[in-house]
Design a protein around this motif. Structure first.
Motif, PDB file in Angstrom:
ATOM      1  N   ILE A  33       0.836  -1.199   0.000  1.00  0.00           N
ATOM      2  CA  ILE A  33       0.000   0.000   0.000  1.00  0.00           C
ATOM      3  C   ILE A  33       0.868   1.245   0.000  1.00  0.00           C
ATOM      4  CG2 ILE A  33      -1.633   1.345   1.407  1.00  0.00           C
ATOM      5  CD1 ILE A  33      -2.863  -1.366   2.258  1.00  0.00           C
ATOM      6  N   MET A  34       0.584   2.159  -0.925  1.00  0.00           N
ATOM      7  CA  MET A  34       1.325   3.413  -1.033  1.00  0.00           C
ATOM      8  C   MET A  34       0.329   4.569  -1.193  1.00  0.00           C
ATOM      9  SD  MET A  34       4.810   2.149  -2.027  1.00  0.00           S
ATOM     10  CE  MET A  34       5.413   3.563  -2.793  1.00  0.00           C
ATOM     11  N   TRP A  35      -0.755   4.578  -0.404  1.00  0.00           N
ATOM     12  CA  TRP A  35      -1.869   5.480  -0.636  1.00  0.00           C
ATOM     13  C   TRP A  35      -1.701   6.874  -0.071  1.00  0.00           C
ATOM     14  CZ3 TRP A  35      -5.750   1.368   1.422  1.00  0.00           C
ATOM     15  CH2 TRP A  35      -5.834   0.304   0.522  1.00  0.00           C
ATOM     16  N   GLY A  36      -1.358   7.020   1.178  1.00  0.00           N
ATOM     17  CA  GLY A  36      -1.309   8.329   1.816  1.00  0.00           C
ATOM     18  C   GLY A  36      -2.621   8.664   2.499  1.00  0.00           C
ATOM     19  N   SER A  37      -2.631   9.787   3.232  1.00  0.00           N
ATOM     20  CA  SER A  37      -3.823  10.134   4.013  1.00  0.00           C
ATOM     21  C   SER A  37      -4.359  11.531   3.708  1.00  0.00           C
ATOM     22  CB  SER A  37      -3.516  10.019   5.511  1.00  0.00           C
ATOM     23  OG  SER A  37      -2.533  10.957   5.885  1.00  0.00           O
ATOM     24  N   LEU A  38      -3.939  12.114   2.590  1.00  0.00           N
ATOM     25  CA  LEU A  38      -4.440  13.436   2.221  1.00  0.00           C
ATOM     26  C   LEU A  38      -5.805  13.322   1.543  1.00  0.00           C
ATOM     27  CD1 LEU A  38      -1.169  15.081   0.873  1.00  0.00           C
ATOM     28  CD2 LEU A  38      -2.195  15.297   3.138  1.00  0.00           C
ATOM     29  N   ALA A  39      -6.532  14.439   1.530  1.00  0.00           N
ATOM     30  CA  ALA A  39      -7.874  14.479   0.945  1.00  0.00           C
ATOM     31  C   ALA A  39      -7.863  14.030  -0.512  1.00  0.00           C
ATOM     32  CB  ALA A  39      -8.437  15.895   1.048  1.00  0.00           C
ATOM     33  N   LYS A  40      -8.945  13.364  -0.894  1.00  0.00           N
ATOM     34  CA  LYS A  40      -9.124  12.918  -2.277  1.00  0.00           C
ATOM     35  C   LYS A  40     -10.505  13.368  -2.730  1.00  0.00           C
ATOM     36  CE  LYS A  40      -6.109   9.061  -1.205  1.00  0.00           C
ATOM     37  NZ  LYS A  40      -5.518   9.682  -0.054  1.00  0.00           N
ATOM     38  N   ALA A  41     -10.587  13.909  -3.946  1.00  0.00           N
ATOM     39  CA  ALA A  41     -11.870  14.453  -4.395  1.00  0.00           C
ATOM     40  C   ALA A  41     -11.996  14.411  -5.912  1.00  0.00           C
ATOM     41  CB  ALA A  41     -12.024  15.897  -3.911  1.00  0.00           C
ATOM     42  N   ASP A  42     -13.252  14.385  -6.346  1.00  0.00           N
ATOM     43  CA  ASP A  42     -13.636  14.522  -7.747  1.00  0.00           C
ATOM     44  C   ASP A  42     -14.806  15.508  -7.728  1.00  0.00           C
ATOM     45  OD1 ASP A  42     -14.766  14.370 -10.261  1.00  0.00           O
ATOM     46  OD2 ASP A  42     -14.720  12.193 -10.362  1.00  0.00           O
ATOM     47  N   PRO A  43     -14.663  16.689  -8.358  1.00  0.00           N
ATOM     48  CA  PRO A  43     -15.672  17.744  -8.212  1.00  0.00           C
ATOM     49  C   PRO A  43     -16.931  17.590  -9.055  1.00  0.00           C
ATOM     50  CG  PRO A  43     -13.909  18.489  -9.630  1.00  0.00           C
ATOM     51  CD  PRO A  43     -13.504  17.128  -9.124  1.00  0.00           C
ATOM     52  N   ASP A  44     -17.051  16.543  -9.850  1.00  0.00           N
ATOM     53  CA  ASP A  44     -18.229  16.386 -10.714  1.00  0.00           C
ATOM     54  C   ASP A  44     -19.517  16.255  -9.906  1.00  0.00           C
ATOM     55  OD1 ASP A  44     -16.714  16.516 -12.995  1.00  0.00           O
ATOM     56  OD2 ASP A  44     -16.531  14.353 -13.223  1.00  0.00           O
ATOM     57  N   MET A  45     -20.641  16.476 -10.579  1.00  0.00           N
ATOM     58  CA  MET A  45     -21.965  16.285  -9.977  1.00  0.00           C
ATOM     59  C   MET A  45     -22.592  15.037 -10.579  1.00  0.00           C
ATOM     60  SD  MET A  45     -22.453  18.591  -7.710  1.00  0.00           S
ATOM     61  CE  MET A  45     -24.189  18.499  -7.369  1.00  0.00           C
ATOM     62  N   SER A  46     -23.360  14.337  -9.785  1.00  0.00           N
ATOM     63  CA  SER A  46     -23.975  13.092 -10.207  1.00  0.00           C
ATOM     64  C   SER A  46     -25.485  13.264 -10.353  1.00  0.00           C
ATOM     65  CB  SER A  46     -23.688  12.005  -9.166  1.00  0.00           C
ATOM     66  OG  SER A  46     -24.329  10.806  -9.517  1.00  0.00           O
ATOM     67  N   SER A  47     -26.071  12.467 -11.218  1.00  0.00           N
ATOM     68  CA  SER A  47     -27.533  12.439 -11.316  1.00  0.00           C
ATOM     69  C   SER A  47     -28.068  11.172 -10.655  1.00  0.00           C
ATOM     70  CB  SER A  47     -27.965  12.503 -12.784  1.00  0.00           C
ATOM     71  OG  SER A  47     -27.439  11.399 -13.488  1.00  0.00           O
ATOM     72  N   ALA A  48     -27.189  10.422 -10.004  1.00  0.00           N
ATOM     73  CA  ALA A  48     -27.580   9.180  -9.331  1.00  0.00           C
ATOM     74  C   ALA A  48     -28.077   9.471  -7.921  1.00  0.00           C
ATOM     75  CB  ALA A  48     -26.378   8.238  -9.284  1.00  0.00           C
ATOM     76  N   ASN A  49     -28.598   8.431  -7.282  1.00  0.00           N
ATOM     77  CA  ASN A  49     -29.055   8.518  -5.898  1.00  0.00           C
ATOM     78  C   ASN A  49     -28.360   7.449  -5.070  1.00  0.00           C
ATOM     79  OD1 ASN A  49     -31.804   8.950  -7.722  1.00  0.00           O
ATOM     80  ND2 ASN A  49     -31.450  10.506  -6.169  1.00  0.00           N
ATOM     81  N   VAL A  50     -28.095   7.756  -3.813  1.00  0.00           N
ATOM     82  CA  VAL A  50     -27.532   6.773  -2.891  1.00  0.00           C
ATOM     83  C   VAL A  50     -28.620   5.757  -2.563  1.00  0.00           C
ATOM     84  CG1 VAL A  50     -26.589   6.425  -0.562  1.00  0.00           C
ATOM     85  CG2 VAL A  50     -25.887   8.422  -1.917  1.00  0.00           C
ATOM     86  N   THR A  51     -28.256   4.462  -2.635  1.00  0.00           N
ATOM     87  CA  THR A  51     -29.225   3.401  -2.344  1.00  0.00           C
ATOM     88  C   THR A  51     -28.814   2.513  -1.173  1.00  0.00           C
ATOM     89  OG1 THR A  51     -28.211   1.933  -3.980  1.00  0.00           O
ATOM     90  CG2 THR A  51     -30.042   3.331  -4.733  1.00  0.00           C
ATOM     91  N   ASN A  52     -27.521   2.511  -0.821  1.00  0.00           N
ATOM     92  CA  ASN A  52     -27.068   1.641   0.269  1.00  0.00           C
ATOM     93  C   ASN A  52     -25.668   2.045   0.715  1.00  0.00           C
ATOM     94  OD1 ASN A  52     -27.328  -0.453   2.119  1.00  0.00           O
ATOM     95  ND2 ASN A  52     -26.511  -1.990   0.730  1.00  0.00           N
ATOM     96  N   VAL A  53     -25.339   1.704   1.952  1.00  0.00           N
ATOM     97  CA  VAL A  53     -23.984   1.861   2.491  1.00  0.00           C
ATOM     98  C   VAL A  53     -23.649   0.551   3.173  1.00  0.00           C
ATOM     99  CG1 VAL A  53     -22.526   3.103   4.127  1.00  0.00           C
ATOM    100  CG2 VAL A  53     -24.273   4.349   2.837  1.00  0.00           C
ATOM    101  N   ARG A  54     -22.463   0.017   2.883  1.00  0.00           N
ATOM    102  CA  ARG A  54     -22.062  -1.262   3.464  1.00  0.00           C
ATOM    103  C   ARG A  54     -20.557  -1.293   3.676  1.00  0.00           C
ATOM    104  NH1 ARG A  54     -20.919  -4.407  -1.408  1.00  0.00           N
ATOM    105  NH2 ARG A  54     -21.614  -3.164  -3.175  1.00  0.00           N
ATOM    106  N   THR A  55     -20.090  -2.251   4.431  1.00  0.00           N
ATOM    107  CA  THR A  55     -18.659  -2.361   4.740  1.00  0.00           C
ATOM    108  C   THR A  55     -18.205  -3.799   4.562  1.00  0.00           C
ATOM    109  OG1 THR A  55     -19.122  -2.783   7.081  1.00  0.00           O
ATOM    110  CG2 THR A  55     -18.729  -0.485   6.434  1.00  0.00           C
ATOM    111  N   GLY A  56     -16.888  -3.963   4.518  1.00  0.00           N
ATOM    112  CA  GLY A  56     -16.296  -5.291   4.434  1.00  0.00           C
ATOM    113  C   GLY A  56     -14.871  -5.268   4.929  1.00  0.00           C
ATOM    114  N   GLN A  57     -14.368  -6.445   5.251  1.00  0.00           N
ATOM    115  CA  GLN A  57     -12.990  -6.586   5.718  1.00  0.00           C
ATOM    116  C   GLN A  57     -12.161  -7.310   4.671  1.00  0.00           C
ATOM    117  OE1 GLN A  57     -12.605  -7.766  10.005  1.00  0.00           O
ATOM    118  NE2 GLN A  57     -14.780  -8.249   9.743  1.00  0.00           N
ATOM    119  N   GLN A  58     -10.963  -6.802   4.435  1.00  0.00           N
ATOM    120  CA  GLN A  58     -10.010  -7.423   3.524  1.00  0.00           C
ATOM    121  C   GLN A  58      -8.741  -7.741   4.321  1.00  0.00           C
ATOM    122  OE1 GLN A  58     -11.035  -8.035   0.359  1.00  0.00           O
ATOM    123  NE2 GLN A  58     -12.955  -7.010   0.796  1.00  0.00           N
ATOM    124  N   ALA A  59      -7.806  -8.428   3.725  1.00  0.00           N
ATOM    125  CA  ALA A  59      -6.586  -8.827   4.433  1.00  0.00           C
ATOM    126  C   ALA A  59      -5.758  -7.631   4.895  1.00  0.00           C
ATOM    127  CB  ALA A  59      -5.737  -9.730   3.538  1.00  0.00           C
TER     128      ALA A  59
END
Length: 181
Positions: A33-59
């Protein structure tokens, strides 16, 4: 005299080896992993709607997924001193030593004002007990085309953000937070 010269030669040789000998190997990144902890963003606008939020565990990381009814087209994910509720600015207290505010530019209601995502418990969208990094996932609201989720994490750790297409013409905003640096 010969003993002194031989001794000096040995000292110079040993000192010279220190100059050309390799140093200690640097630690490899955790799980690559070489990700970092600084803010990440994409300024576009969406025409979609949120339908669910979920989580999972990986190694190597814990994962948050926000499902949308259409194409993800904008988000902001950043560590904040405190997560605030959309519209009101009320603080959302979270478990853990660091708070990530995850905002997607998609409402959790349709054009008619009907809810497309109604969490059963706003303070705990997903049970993350036993996760290595996540401590709490809370709904921070949906206001004027934006939906926010508060993610309480164990510490300020590296994270990445990306989108995936599907299923059924929808898409997903994915936030992975590493278990370690």
């Amino acid at each position: 005299m010969r003993k002194i010269s031989a001794g000096m030669g040995a000292v110079v040789a040993v000192a010279g080896l220190g100059l050309v000998a390799p140093g200690p190997a640097s630690a490899s990144p955790y799980c690559g992993i070489m990700w970092g902890s600084l803010a990440k963003a994409d300024p576009d606008m969406s025409s979609a709607n949120v339908t669910n939020v979920r989580t999972g565990q990986q190694a190597c990381y814990d994962r948050l997924v926000i499902d949308l009814s259409g194409k993800v087209a904008g988000y902001s994910v950043q560590y904040v001193p405190v997560v605030v509720q959309d519209g009101s600015g009320f603080e959302i207290p979270l478990l853990g030593d660091a708070d990530l505010q995850v905002t997607v530019t998609a409402p959790s209601y349709n054009q008619g004002g009907q809810a497309t995502y109604v969490p059963a418990a706003k303070a705990e969208l997903s049970n993350v007990s036993g996760y290595q990094t996540f401590r709490q996932v809370a709904y921070a609201g949906s206001f004027e085309g934006y939906t926010s989720v508060g993610l309480g994490v164990r510490a300020r750790l590296p994270f990445r953000v990306f989108t995936l297409d599907g299923p059924d013409g929808g898409s997903r905003l994915v936030v992975d937070v590493a278990h370690h640096w």
